[in-house]
Design a protein around this motif. Structure first.
Motif, PDB file in Angstrom:
ATOM      1  N   ASN A  67     -16.141 149.728  48.604  1.00  0.00           N
ATOM      2  CA  ASN A  67     -15.037 150.305  49.376  1.00  0.00           C
ATOM      3  C   ASN A  67     -15.475 151.506  50.209  1.00  0.00           C
ATOM      4  O   ASN A  67     -14.841 151.826  51.225  1.00  0.00           O
ATOM      5  N   LEU A  68     -16.556 152.156  49.816  1.00  0.00           N
ATOM      6  CA  LEU A  68     -17.066 153.299  50.582  1.00  0.00           C
ATOM      7  C   LEU A  68     -17.701 152.890  51.902  1.00  0.00           C
ATOM      8  O   LEU A  68     -17.882 153.724  52.785  1.00  0.00           O
ATOM      9  N   LYS A  83     -26.164 156.613  52.075  1.00  0.00           N
ATOM     10  CA  LYS A  83     -24.785 157.048  51.895  1.00  0.00           C
ATOM     11  C   LYS A  83     -24.320 156.846  50.460  1.00  0.00           C
ATOM     12  O   LYS A  83     -23.696 157.739  49.853  1.00  0.00           O
ATOM     13  N   LEU A  84     -24.639 155.694  49.896  1.00  0.00           N
ATOM     14  CA  LEU A  84     -24.196 155.403  48.540  1.00  0.00           C
ATOM     15  C   LEU A  84     -24.954 156.229  47.514  1.00  0.00           C
ATOM     16  O   LEU A  84     -24.388 156.639  46.494  1.00  0.00           O
ATOM     17  N   ALA A  87     -23.363 159.564  47.572  1.00  0.00           N
ATOM     18  CA  ALA A  87     -21.996 159.539  47.050  1.00  0.00           C
ATOM     19  C   ALA A  87     -21.936 159.402  45.542  1.00  0.00           C
ATOM     20  O   ALA A  87     -21.041 159.967  44.899  1.00  0.00           O
TER      21      ALA A  87
END
Length: 361
Positions: A67-68, A83-84, A87
């Motif tokens: 979902n990100l 990014k993940l 996060a």
């Protein structure tokens, strides 16, 4: 192109294997599958697993990370991986986070290959169109010696030129060695025979038993001691002429640096899911090449064939048929080699009937 949707499933399949004949199946297996959709109608598929009661938590992790990246460009696999990591890597760097990241990364490479009209193997380097593969899971530790005597030649008769067995659970050293002797006598000298210990020995045991089985010319001894005992592994590797293989238990890329710098191993085994996906797998493979060490895979042969075939130092693919029944078509095996699919992306499509049959949530 943008990522617009995702769908996950938990599947439970029987623990049988087409490589095992006449023995009861092992426990059922649990998987999390991912279908990642885009605004251009291209869908990528991913898979991850580790089994056990936390499988639903793994599914939630895949969905949470997925979902990100809704709205992101699926071709930018490095940007998404970064990014993940930023996060959610506070929950890692190993365990459920990395396993969930892997499913997403695999699906992204599938999308990229389909968008560009190329197999993933070609995108990654395309060194060759097939690689050796070895039969795995058919000569395991609980199986009695009498069964091994029949099973080894049967696998050779199926066309396998390589196969793997296990030691580490017999009550005496002599019985451990008997397993290897029986197999070698049954399959002859022309078949490569590997042996997995799954971290069950200490350093002294590994050296002692390793020296006693050297006459049977094992292709490698795998995970002979605790996976993070780099110094102990180095002692074993230095003491034996049989190559030492390890790496399947490591999460992410950094443990491989420590293992290689300590000269702990002769062959690097990379688990696609624990590594963090295809993006991280290739980084580990590049690290191994810098140390002049060949690379082999762990599980998921239908995806690993792309990776091992893409690099010049890819040695062999583990043919463990746990996940094959989930797909409509899987890579062919010809003369002991697994063939790279030539369709765009991974060349795989989930079998709708299998999904309906095995889905539990």
């Amino acid at each position: 192109m943008k990522i617009t949707q995702l769908k996950t499933r938990v599947l439970q399949t029987p623990g049988d294997s087409p490589l095992v004949v006449g023995l009861p199946p092992m426990d059922d297996r649990l998987f999390v599958t991912l279908e990642l959709g885009t605004d251009e109608g291209i869908e990528g598929i991913g898979i991850t697993f580790f089994g056990g009661p936390l499988t639903r938590a793994l599914r939630e992790a895949v969905e949470g990370l997925g979902n990100l990246i809704i709205g992101d460009d699926p071709l930018c696999v490095e940007a998404i991986a970064d990014k993940l990591w930023r996060a959610a890597s506070g929950s890692g760097p190993g365990g459920i986070f990395t396993l969930a990241l892997s499913a997403i990364d695999i699906a992204l490479w599938d999308i990229k290959g389909k968008a560009l009209g190329m197999p993933v193997c070609t995108l990654l380097g395309g060194h060759r169109d097939r690689v050796p593969t070895y039969a795995s899971g058919a000569l395991m530790r609980p199986m009695p010696t009498d069964y091994l005597r029949e099973a080894g030649p049967r696998l050779a008769g199926m066309g396998f030129k390589q196969m793997k067995t296990q030691m580490g659970a017999e009550p005496t050293v002599d019985k451990e060695i008997e397993r290897i002797r029986v197999l070698r006598e049954g399959i002859g000298e022309d078949i490569d025979l590997m042996c997995d210990i799954n971290q069950l020995w200490n350093v002294n045991q590994a050296i002692d038993i390793g020296r006693r089985v050297e006459e049977y010319h094992l292709f490698w001894l795998e995970d002979v001691v605790a996976h993070d005992d780099f110094q102990g592994l180095a002692r074993v590797a230095d003491a034996l002429t049989t190559p030492i293989c390890a790496g399947e238990y490591h999460y992410g890329i950094r443990p491989f640096r420590h293992m290689l710098e300590a000269r702990s191993i002769d062959i690097v085994m990379i688990d696609l899911l624990r590594a963090g996906g295809i993006t991280q797998w290739m980084k580990i493979a590049g690290m191994a090449e810098a140390f002049n060490v060949p690379v082999v895979s762990h599980l998921i042969p239908e995806i690993h064939v792309h990776l091992v075939a893409a690099i010049p130092h890819g040695l062999t693919v583990e043919y463990m048929p746990w996940t094959l029944r989930l797909f409509e078509e899987t890579p062919a095996i010809e003369d002991g080699q697994i063939v790279v699919p030539q369709k765009p992306g991974l060349g795989l499509k989930f079998d709708d009937e299998a999904l309906r049959q095995f889905e539990i949530s």
